[in-house]
Motif scaffolding. Sequence first.
Motif, PDB file in Angstrom:
ATOM      1  N   ALA A  95       0.838  -1.347   0.118  1.00 13.03           N
ATOM      2  CA  ALA A  95      -0.103   0.028   0.052  1.00 13.03           C
ATOM      3  C   ALA A  95       0.682   1.157   0.061  1.00 13.03           C
ATOM      4  CB  ALA A  95      -1.038  -0.086   1.168  1.00 13.03           C
ATOM      5  N   ILE A  96       1.971   1.268   0.753  1.00  8.19           N
ATOM      6  CA  ILE A  96       2.817   2.477   0.653  1.00  8.19           C
ATOM      7  C   ILE A  96       3.570   2.700  -0.583  1.00  8.19           C
ATOM      8  CG2 ILE A  96       5.011   3.242   1.680  1.00  8.19           C
ATOM      9  CD1 ILE A  96       4.236   2.093   4.310  1.00  8.19           C
ATOM     10  N   ARG A  97       3.897   1.564  -1.281  1.00  8.82           N
ATOM     11  CA  ARG A  97       4.663   1.675  -2.631  1.00  8.82           C
ATOM     12  C   ARG A  97       3.482   2.309  -3.750  1.00  8.82           C
ATOM     13  NH1 ARG A  97       9.736  -2.118  -2.547  1.00  8.82           N
ATOM     14  NH2 ARG A  97       9.451  -1.511  -4.851  1.00  8.82           N
ATOM     15  N   GLU A  98       2.336   1.738  -3.483  1.00  8.89           N
ATOM     16  CA  GLU A  98       1.496   2.206  -4.554  1.00  8.89           C
ATOM     17  C   GLU A  98       1.026   3.681  -3.957  1.00  8.89           C
ATOM     18  OE1 GLU A  98      -0.501   0.839  -6.990  1.00  8.89           O
ATOM     19  OE2 GLU A  98       1.293  -0.808  -6.664  1.00  8.89           O
ATOM     20  N   TYR A  99       0.833   4.130  -2.900  1.00  8.45           N
ATOM     21  CA  TYR A  99       0.792   5.361  -2.553  1.00  8.45           C
ATOM     22  C   TYR A  99       1.683   6.488  -3.125  1.00  8.45           C
ATOM     23  CZ  TYR A  99      -0.653   9.430   0.215  1.00  8.45           C
ATOM     24  OH  TYR A  99      -1.198  10.602   0.283  1.00  8.45           O
ATOM     25  N   VAL A 100       2.787   5.864  -3.193  1.00  9.19           N
ATOM     26  CA  VAL A 100       4.052   6.738  -3.515  1.00  9.19           C
ATOM     27  C   VAL A 100       4.078   6.926  -4.875  1.00  9.19           C
ATOM     28  CG1 VAL A 100       6.790   6.528  -3.767  1.00  9.19           C
ATOM     29  CG2 VAL A 100       5.693   6.201  -1.454  1.00  9.19           C
ATOM     30  N   ARG A 101       3.917   5.552  -5.549  1.00  9.46           N
ATOM     31  CA  ARG A 101       3.648   5.635  -7.105  1.00  9.46           C
ATOM     32  C   ARG A 101       2.564   6.711  -7.505  1.00  9.46           C
ATOM     33  NH1 ARG A 101       0.786   3.466 -10.853  1.00  9.46           N
ATOM     34  NH2 ARG A 101      -0.422   2.200  -9.289  1.00  9.46           N
ATOM     35  N   SER A 102       1.584   6.629  -6.957  1.00 14.41           N
ATOM     36  CA  SER A 102       0.240   7.335  -7.390  1.00 14.41           C
ATOM     37  C   SER A 102       0.260   8.857  -7.244  1.00 14.41           C
ATOM     38  CB  SER A 102      -1.136   6.767  -6.962  1.00 14.41           C
ATOM     39  OG  SER A 102      -1.126   6.856  -5.491  1.00 14.41           O
ATOM     40  N   GLN A 103       0.810   9.043  -5.946  1.00 15.67           N
ATOM     41  CA  GLN A 103       0.643  10.427  -5.146  1.00 15.67           C
ATOM     42  C   GLN A 103       2.235  11.073  -5.761  1.00 15.67           C
ATOM     43  OE1 GLN A 103      -2.003  11.900  -4.116  1.00 15.67           O
ATOM     44  NE2 GLN A 103      -2.851   9.831  -4.390  1.00 15.67           N
ATOM     45  N   GLY A 104       3.324  10.420  -5.795  1.00 21.40           N
ATOM     46  CA  GLY A 104       4.718  10.872  -5.936  1.00 21.40           C
ATOM     47  C   GLY A 104       5.179  11.162  -4.761  1.00 21.40           C
ATOM     48  N   ARG A 105       4.567  10.949  -3.452  1.00 25.40           N
ATOM     49  CA  ARG A 105       5.272  11.430  -2.303  1.00 25.40           C
ATOM     50  C   ARG A 105       4.868  10.218  -1.426  1.00 25.40           C
ATOM     51  NH1 ARG A 105       1.455  13.057   1.173  1.00 25.40           N
ATOM     52  NH2 ARG A 105      -0.267  13.816   0.292  1.00 25.40           N
ATOM     53  N   CYS A 106       5.409   9.996  -0.221  1.00 25.00           N
ATOM     54  CA  CYS A 106       4.940   8.812   0.901  1.00 25.00           C
ATOM     55  C   CYS A 106       3.983   9.618   1.563  1.00 25.00           C
ATOM     56  CB  CYS A 106       6.212   8.597   1.662  1.00 25.00           C
ATOM     57  SG  CYS A 106       7.120   9.869   2.518  1.00 25.00           S
ATOM     58  N   PRO A 107       3.032   8.650   2.251  1.00 27.63           N
ATOM     59  CA  PRO A 107       2.127   9.060   2.968  1.00 27.63           C
ATOM     60  C   PRO A 107       2.554   9.795   4.363  1.00 27.63           C
ATOM     61  CG  PRO A 107       1.904   6.700   2.848  1.00 27.63           C
ATOM     62  CD  PRO A 107       3.095   7.280   2.104  1.00 27.63           C
ATOM     63  N   GLN A 108       1.895  10.972   4.966  1.00 30.58           N
ATOM     64  CA  GLN A 108       2.423  11.300   6.316  1.00 30.58           C
ATOM     65  C   GLN A 108       1.868  10.272   7.531  1.00 30.58           C
ATOM     66  OE1 GLN A 108       4.475  13.863   6.493  1.00 30.58           O
ATOM     67  NE2 GLN A 108       4.379  13.898   4.338  1.00 30.58           N
ATOM     68  N   GLN A 109       0.870   9.730   7.333  1.00 35.51           N
ATOM     69  CA  GLN A 109       0.464   8.579   8.269  1.00 35.51           C
ATOM     70  C   GLN A 109      -0.035   7.418   7.732  1.00 35.51           C
ATOM     71  OE1 GLN A 109      -2.271  10.614  10.739  1.00 35.51           O
ATOM     72  NE2 GLN A 109      -1.063  11.956  11.630  1.00 35.51           N
TER      73      GLN A 109
END
Length: 189
Positions: free
Chosen positions: A109-123
């Motif tokens: 989920a973190i990798r998908e978030y980084v791929r789609s948003q271009g940044r890592c999630p804050q939480q």
Amino acid sequence: MEPHGHEQSNARVHLSRTALRSVYRAVAFAVIFVLIAGQAHMAFMAVIALGPLMLWLSFALYVMVNRPYMRAATIIGILAWVGAFVVLSLIHYVRYSSARNDANEVVFAIREYVRSQGRCPQQLSELSVTRPTMPAKLRADFVYSCEGRQPKFAYFVTYTVLDTYAYDFKQASWRYQSWAAQKGYISPG
């Protein structure tokens, strides 16, 4: 007429009160041991218990050789402890496997978030995970931070206290991190 030596028998083992007490004591201690060491982060208790158990096993072998009337009870006691260690191993393997599967889902989920948003999630609460029980585990067992636009994720080892498995996002692999080694109490090597 049956051939000599092949009589049918309903052989039963009758244990004396002393032997029965020995069996009950071994089984009770083995069950109590599994109930204690089977808890999360408590598998190290098995390593601690090996010393006294080796002493007891030496004595048990002595009893089996020198007191044949206690042989059956001693074998039952040994089997109770072997069973306890098998059950304990299964408990901790299932717990380890479950935690690793949950952690792998969070990493995905973190990798998908980084791929789609271009940044890592804050939480971690920003992530979408598929299992409904995951949010409770995210708060309790996982450690996450986003430093310098790089995610850092770890979870607590299920079989010992304070150690973690950290995910290396660059190498896409898990690393075991000993708390004592991180604090400099022991030197790796």
